[in-house]
Design a protein around this motif. Sequence first.
Motif, PDB file in Angstrom:
ATOM      1  N   VAL A  79       7.662   1.768  -8.178  1.00  0.00           N
ATOM      2  CA  VAL A  79       7.307   1.266  -6.848  1.00  0.00           C
ATOM      3  C   VAL A  79       6.695   2.386  -6.009  1.00  0.00           C
ATOM      4  O   VAL A  79       5.674   2.197  -5.339  1.00  0.00           O
ATOM      5  N   ALA A  80       7.309   3.566  -6.056  1.00  0.00           N
ATOM      6  CA  ALA A  80       6.790   4.702  -5.299  1.00  0.00           C
ATOM      7  C   ALA A  80       5.380   5.063  -5.760  1.00  0.00           C
ATOM      8  O   ALA A  80       4.491   5.334  -4.939  1.00  0.00           O
ATOM      9  N   GLY A 138      10.989  10.761  -3.709  1.00  0.00           N
ATOM     10  CA  GLY A 138      11.829  11.239  -2.614  1.00  0.00           C
ATOM     11  C   GLY A 138      11.541  10.506  -1.315  1.00  0.00           C
ATOM     12  O   GLY A 138      12.459  10.178  -0.560  1.00  0.00           O
ATOM     13  N   ALA A 139      10.256  10.242  -1.056  1.00  0.00           N
ATOM     14  CA  ALA A 139       9.891   9.501   0.155  1.00  0.00           C
ATOM     15  C   ALA A 139      10.438   8.081   0.095  1.00  0.00           C
ATOM     16  O   ALA A 139      10.908   7.535   1.100  1.00  0.00           O
ATOM     17  N   ALA A 140      10.380   7.486  -1.104  1.00  0.00           N
ATOM     18  CA  ALA A 140      10.913   6.130  -1.263  1.00  0.00           C
ATOM     19  C   ALA A 140      12.415   6.111  -0.999  1.00  0.00           C
ATOM     20  O   ALA A 140      12.935   5.223  -0.312  1.00  0.00           O
ATOM     21  N   GLN A 141      13.115   7.111  -1.522  1.00  0.00           N
ATOM     22  CA  GLN A 141      14.565   7.155  -1.340  1.00  0.00           C
ATOM     23  C   GLN A 141      14.953   7.526   0.087  1.00  0.00           C
ATOM     24  O   GLN A 141      16.064   7.225   0.519  1.00  0.00           O
ATOM     25  N   THR A 193       4.455   3.782   5.466  1.00  0.00           N
ATOM     26  CA  THR A 193       5.045   4.093   4.160  1.00  0.00           C
ATOM     27  C   THR A 193       6.057   3.026   3.761  1.00  0.00           C
ATOM     28  O   THR A 193       6.068   2.555   2.616  1.00  0.00           O
ATOM     29  N   ARG A 194       6.887   2.637   4.708  1.00  0.00           N
ATOM     30  CA  ARG A 194       7.893   1.605   4.429  1.00  0.00           C
ATOM     31  C   ARG A 194       7.221   0.292   4.031  1.00  0.00           C
ATOM     32  O   ARG A 194       7.625  -0.361   3.066  1.00  0.00           O
ATOM     33  N   GLN A 195       6.187  -0.087   4.770  1.00  0.00           N
ATOM     34  CA  GLN A 195       5.479  -1.328   4.463  1.00  0.00           C
ATOM     35  C   GLN A 195       4.823  -1.263   3.088  1.00  0.00           C
ATOM     36  O   GLN A 195       4.876  -2.231   2.320  1.00  0.00           O
ATOM     37  N   ASN A 196       4.217  -0.128   2.761  1.00  0.00           N
ATOM     38  CA  ASN A 196       3.579   0.026   1.452  1.00  0.00           C
ATOM     39  C   ASN A 196       4.595  -0.078   0.321  1.00  0.00           C
ATOM     40  O   ASN A 196       4.310  -0.651  -0.742  1.00  0.00           O
ATOM     41  N   LEU A 197       5.773   0.483   0.537  1.00  0.00           N
ATOM     42  CA  LEU A 197       6.828   0.398  -0.471  1.00  0.00           C
ATOM     43  C   LEU A 197       7.273  -1.052  -0.679  1.00  0.00           C
ATOM     44  O   LEU A 197       7.454  -1.502  -1.817  1.00  0.00           O
ATOM     45  N   LEU A 198       7.432  -1.785   0.407  1.00  0.00           N
ATOM     46  CA  LEU A 198       7.855  -3.179   0.304  1.00  0.00           C
ATOM     47  C   LEU A 198       6.789  -4.035  -0.373  1.00  0.00           C
ATOM     48  O   LEU A 198       7.100  -4.899  -1.200  1.00  0.00           O
TER      49      LEU A 198
END
Length: 218
Positions: A47-48, A56-59, A22-27
């Motif tokens: 971005v999310a 919420g997952a992004a934050q 998830t973190r990689q996809n956001l970046l």
Amino acid sequence: MTTTSGTALNPRSPSQDRSRLTRQNLLEAAGDCLCEIGWTRTTVSLVAERAGVSRGAAQHHFPTREELFTAVVEYLADQRTAEMAEEVTQLPPGAERTEAVVQMLVRSYTGRTFRAALQIWVAAASDEVLRAQIVPLEARMGAAAHQAAIQLLGVDERLPGVRETVQGILDMARGLALANLLTDDSRRRARVVRQWSKLLQEALHDAALPDPQPGAAS
């Protein structure tokens, strides 16, 4: 779980893998947005959405917009560093190496990483919160780029003028990158890189030569 020697193993759980992905996809999504639509229009919500996760997952991963985009710069820089490590194995020896290294450095400033970072640098110029995070990161990245150039060129920066010469190449590479933002400047850039490389080879070669001894025959 333990090994045969009794050492405990700590394998990643599925939830940790999902969190990392998830973190990689956001970046990745944030980098794409910055390159395509710029800083002003790139929101955390957008971005999310592009990353396929909730706001919420992004934050959860990046509580503030500033933290997200600071992480993007570092993430993309790490990607480019890994790419350069692969390119190093293809560098030719001798004088041809100098031009190949200059081309590699210029590519670092004309690709996705620079385009995304430039959007953030411009925003940081008028955003104190963002600037406080970007300035130390930029200092670390700049120092790393300089050391990489020194190592790739195989020169000794303790010699007079070498450090400044190499830094000048990095600064000019940024200038070429700016010229390439609005139009395709690749033809002119190729000519400039060839000339820079010749000058750099001469300058570094001269710096590496020992000073003539007093009274030596000319």
